[in-house]
Design a protein around this motif. Structure first.
Motif, PDB file in Angstrom:
ATOM      1  N   LEU A  13       0.852  -1.186   0.000  1.00 61.99           N
ATOM      2  CA  LEU A  13       0.000   0.000   0.000  1.00 61.99           C
ATOM      3  C   LEU A  13       0.888   1.236   0.000  1.00 61.99           C
ATOM      4  CD1 LEU A  13      -2.674   1.552   0.247  1.00 61.99           C
ATOM      5  CD2 LEU A  13      -2.601   1.163   2.722  1.00 61.99           C
ATOM      6  N   LEU A  14       0.831   2.001  -1.073  1.00 62.00           N
ATOM      7  CA  LEU A  14       1.548   3.275  -1.148  1.00 62.00           C
ATOM      8  C   LEU A  14       0.579   4.346  -0.654  1.00 62.00           C
ATOM      9  CD1 LEU A  14       3.058   2.703  -4.696  1.00 62.00           C
ATOM     10  CD2 LEU A  14       4.355   2.724  -2.554  1.00 62.00           C
ATOM     11  N   GLY A  15       0.936   4.962   0.462  1.00 61.26           N
ATOM     12  CA  GLY A  15      -0.026   5.822   1.143  1.00 61.26           C
ATOM     13  C   GLY A  15      -0.614   5.039   2.293  1.00 61.26           C
ATOM     14  N   GLY A  16       0.253   4.618   3.180  1.00 63.68           N
ATOM     15  CA  GLY A  16      -0.116   3.678   4.241  1.00 63.68           C
ATOM     16  C   GLY A  16      -1.081   4.226   5.265  1.00 63.68           C
ATOM     17  N   ARG A  17      -1.339   5.534   5.212  1.00 62.54           N
ATOM     18  CA  ARG A  17      -2.330   6.084   6.140  1.00 62.54           C
ATOM     19  C   ARG A  17      -3.680   6.298   5.475  1.00 62.54           C
ATOM     20  NH1 ARG A  17       0.503   8.351  10.389  1.00 62.54           N
ATOM     21  NH2 ARG A  17       2.726   8.587   9.965  1.00 62.54           N
ATOM     22  N   SER A  18      -3.745   6.086   4.176  1.00 66.67           N
ATOM     23  CA  SER A  18      -4.997   6.343   3.451  1.00 66.67           C
ATOM     24  C   SER A  18      -6.117   5.457   3.986  1.00 66.67           C
ATOM     25  CB  SER A  18      -4.789   6.061   1.955  1.00 66.67           C
ATOM     26  OG  SER A  18      -6.017   5.730   1.354  1.00 66.67           O
ATOM     27  N   GLU A  19      -7.223   6.082   4.304  1.00 64.92           N
ATOM     28  CA  GLU A  19      -8.357   5.342   4.860  1.00 64.92           C
ATOM     29  C   GLU A  19      -8.904   4.345   3.836  1.00 64.92           C
ATOM     30  OE1 GLU A  19     -11.368   8.044   6.085  1.00 64.92           O
ATOM     31  OE2 GLU A  19     -12.238   6.662   7.551  1.00 64.92           O
ATOM     32  N   ILE A  20      -9.019   4.819   2.586  1.00 64.51           N
ATOM     33  CA  ILE A  20      -9.502   3.922   1.532  1.00 64.51           C
ATOM     34  C   ILE A  20      -8.480   2.809   1.294  1.00 64.51           C
ATOM     35  CG2 ILE A  20     -10.091   3.749  -0.914  1.00 64.51           C
ATOM     36  CD1 ILE A  20     -11.107   6.612  -0.807  1.00 64.51           C
ATOM     37  N   GLY A  21      -7.205   3.201   1.226  1.00 61.91           N
ATOM     38  CA  GLY A  21      -6.140   2.218   0.996  1.00 61.91           C
ATOM     39  C   GLY A  21      -6.149   1.133   2.066  1.00 61.91           C
ATOM     40  N   LEU A  22      -6.281   1.550   3.324  1.00 59.28           N
ATOM     41  CA  LEU A  22      -6.284   0.575   4.416  1.00 59.28           C
ATOM     42  C   LEU A  22      -7.529  -0.309   4.373  1.00 59.28           C
ATOM     43  CD1 LEU A  22      -4.798   2.740   7.296  1.00 59.28           C
ATOM     44  CD2 LEU A  22      -3.823   0.620   6.375  1.00 59.28           C
TER      45      LEU A  22
END
Lengths: 250, 441
Positions: A13-22
């Motif tokens: 996951l690039l953008g490890g804090r992204s809510e959607i990503g997580l």
């Protein structure tokens, strides 16, 4: 790698804090993924705890979208930990405020560097790795904001328009290599990024985006709209005259 | 790059395909192995991703020059690894010899039979292919050939080792003398699962070849009803006078249509087929040719295409004797869920081989074919994996296309030992496959 029934083993996951990503990663872990790399800015060790509880091995890496010269190293470190990268989710981005961007053009340019420039380097480095593997999917979080750029958020929208085009072109470049790109175009997503804003019609949630991404991965989709009916809505939106479009309030 | 899949036609991946003719060419390919490594591919009958190597090299060995010899005193055959059991049967049956083990298709190579340590309907009596091997020639990662015998560790890491210890180039194995090319077959129907298990247990050792086909769609009191087929090589006096006892000419193959609509095999068509099959299987004793007895599906070339473009998974597991409850649990769950399986086969296994990753162990094995696309299938099979592992059983790697790596060490307790031997034979992981990556072999 993606197995016969569409489950994957490893996710970056690039953008490890992204809510959607997580939400996407959590969904993939629930479906069987076991090795997860979260690439985020600053100390992000705490965010992997929930995924570990679900049974995943988690590595957290430092990742700064604005420093493209470091992106190759991030992808390499992720692959060293996880082996083949089955799914790479590029979810980083900043929304910002259109009025503030117009007041401070430098900040507008900086948001572009994250929302578009960072994706170009990270996406190309990730794609290189996937091509070598002969499999894997780069999931690019685009937005309907980039499908037709609106007056009210055209700095953000222009970055997403650029990103969307970049991702489509990258997908075409990877055609036949076994690796692929999946472009995800959510509408208004209710969550941290949009806290305090009044939801637009057909608003969605990070969990709904995650479900759509998981389904798209299983089916090998090239484009995923969330909710799905936005595809039809935007077929109409694209045809609206400029005079009408520039008055679309949000 | 060529996209390859296994027989189940799921999860295609691209690889560079090489088709060497000689062992020297093979050695040259190993010496120049690309970073993603290489794996041998025979006739592509593994159902999953065992003979795929995304981004790497796949070596098609089926077209290599065929060499074989028979010692008529002992029946030991030495054959090049790219030869198929079909080729060997054409040569050997007229001479009065039969391969020691044949799986449900004769279109597998000798190398593939070794790598998967294949089993057949005679497992309860004769064990698997590896048990009949006298020696193997293995081309290892350093490009050298090694003659291996059953006393060597590398031998038993290679038998059942899914091609990951090196390239088998030749194998010697003991064949079985036969008086005729026909089978003396008897058929019996059972009314439910209990009777199936009971009849198989009671009558298995009277026959060299036995198998049960289960009507998985029968429910309630008929759940697990089966057609038992048991056979032996027919003796000369069982044939009509004047028949050529050793004639072997399998019928010309039909070809499946190149494309079939997904969903052709659905609950309705499969139920109809299963009912018809059960109904037509009158109890009888007949003389049958080798091909229809052992390889009924080989009559239709490319029958795997009938499952449509999304393909199918074959799920095969074994549980030890004494764990019949697990078998019953799986069958009743499948029956309750109405899982569509075109052919469901139950078999009693006898003793296994010392192959570290060999599948068979003494117990019950069940194999089913399920079209991909059914909602919840992944979760259901994962649940079965757990039941099977808990019962001390395992899933067959040559069939698998979807298992997770974490249960593998439970199912295959000798995995650490295998890894150690493999690591010393191939420290640079020259031999790699999609299966190996997926299961962290």
């Amino acid at each position: 790698m993606k197995n016969a029934l569409g489950s994957v083993d490893s996710v970056l996951l690039l953008g490890g804090r992204s809510e959607i990503g997580l939400a996407v990663v959590e969904r993939l872990v629930r479906d069987g993924a076991r090795r997860v790399v979260l690439a985020a800015r600053g100390d992000a060790a705490a965010i992997g705890v929930r995924l570990k509880d679900l049974g995943a091995e988690v590595l957290v890496l430092d990742f700064d979208a604005e420093r493209p010269e470091t992106h190759e190293r991030v992808v390499a470190a992720a692959a060293e930990f996880a082996g083949d990268l089955d799914v790479v989710v590029a979810a980083f981005g900043v929304l910002g405020d259109q009025a503030a961007y117009e007041a401070d053009p430098v900040s507008a340019a900086r948001s572009m560097a994250v929302n578009l420039g960072g994706h170009v380097s990270a996406g190309l480095f990730a794609a290189r790795r996937l091509r070598e593997q002969g499999h894997g999917t780069l999931v690019v979080l685009s937005s309907v904001a980039g499908v037709r750029v609106r007056r009210v958020n055209f700095v953000y929208g222009a970055a997403k328009a650029g990103l969307d085009g970049f991702a489509q072109g990258l997908g075409d470049a990877l055609h036949g290599s076994g690796a692929r790109v999946m472009v995800v175009r959510p509408g208004f997503v209710i969550g941290r990024m949009t806290a305090g804003m009044r939801p637009a019609p057909m608003a969605t949630t990070p969990e709904a985006v995650a479900d759509a991404v998981a389904g798209g991965l299983r089916a090998g989709a090239e484009t995923v709209w969330v909710p799905g009916r936005l595809r039809a809505v935007f077929t109409v939106m694209r045809a609206l005259p400029r005079a009408v479009w520039r008055r679309v309030p949000r | 790059m060529t996209f390859l899949t296994g027989w189940g036609r799921t999860a295609p991946s691209p690889a560079t395909l090489a088709a060497p003719r000689t062992t020297a060419e093979l050695a040259a390919l190993v010496a120049a192995a690309p970073p993603r490594g290489l794996i041998a591919r025979g006739l592509g009958r593994s159902y999953g991703d065992a003979a795929q190597n995304a981004g790497g090299l796949v070596v098609d060995v089926a077209g290599m020059e065929a060499r074989w010899s028979l010692d008529p005193e002992t029946g030991v055959v030495t054959a090049s690894a790219g030869m198929s059991l079909h080729d060997l049967m054409l040569a050997l049956v007229p001479l009065g010899w039969f391969v020691p083990v044949t799986p449900g298709t004769r279109h597998v190579t000798v190398g593939g039979a070794v790598a998967a340590d294949v089993h057949g309907k005679n497992h309860h009596v004769d064990s698997s292919f590896g048990a009949h091997l006298r020696s193997l020639t293995l081309l290892t990662a350093d490009g050298t050939g090694h003659l291996l015998r059953p006393g060597d560790d590398l031998f038993w890491a290679t038998v059942g080792g899914m091609g990951l210890t090196g390239l088998v180039t030749e194998a010697s194995f003991a064949c079985v003398p036969v008086e005729t090319s026909r089978m003396s077959v008897d058929v019996e129907r059972t009314r439910d699962l209990d009777q199936t298990l009971e009849r198989m247990t009671a009558t298995d050792d009277r026959h060299r070849y036995t198998v049960a086909w289960i009507d998985l769609l029968a429910r309630g009191p008929r759940m697990g009803r089966s057609v038992l087929t048991r056979g032996d090589h027919a003796r000369r006096e069982e044939l009509p006078r004047g028949a050529d006892p050793l004639a072997f000419a399998p019928a010309a193959r039909l070809s499946a249509p190149p494309w079939a609509p997904g969903g052709l095999l659905n609950g309705l068509t499969v139920r109809a087929f299963n009912q018809a099959w059960y109904a037509k299987s009158r109890e009888r004793r007949v003389i049958q040719d080798i091909a229809p007895f052992f390889h009924p599906l080989d009559f239709v070339d490319g029958w795997n295409r009938v499952y449509g473009s999304r393909g199918f998974v074959q799920y095969q597991f074994v549980v030890p004797f004494g764990e019949e409850a697990t078998l019953r649990r799986v069958v009743s769950r499948l029956s309750a869920e109405g899982v569509v399986s075109f052919l469901t086969v139950l078999k009693r296994f006898g003793a296994g081989t010392p192959g570290m990753l060999s599948f068979p162990l003494p117990g019950w094995t069940l194999a089913l074919d399920i079209p991909v696309g059914r909602a919840g299938l992944a979760g259901l099979l994962r649940e079965f994996d757990e039941w099977v592992a808990e019962a001390g059983g395992r899933v067959y790697l040559a069939k698998d296309a979807r298992m997770r790596a974490e249960l593998l060490p439970v199912m295959y307790p000798r995995l650490p030992e295998w890894r150690k031997i493999r690591e010393s034979a191939d420290p640079g992981e020259v031999f790699r496959s999609d299966l190996a990556r997926r299961l962290s072999l």
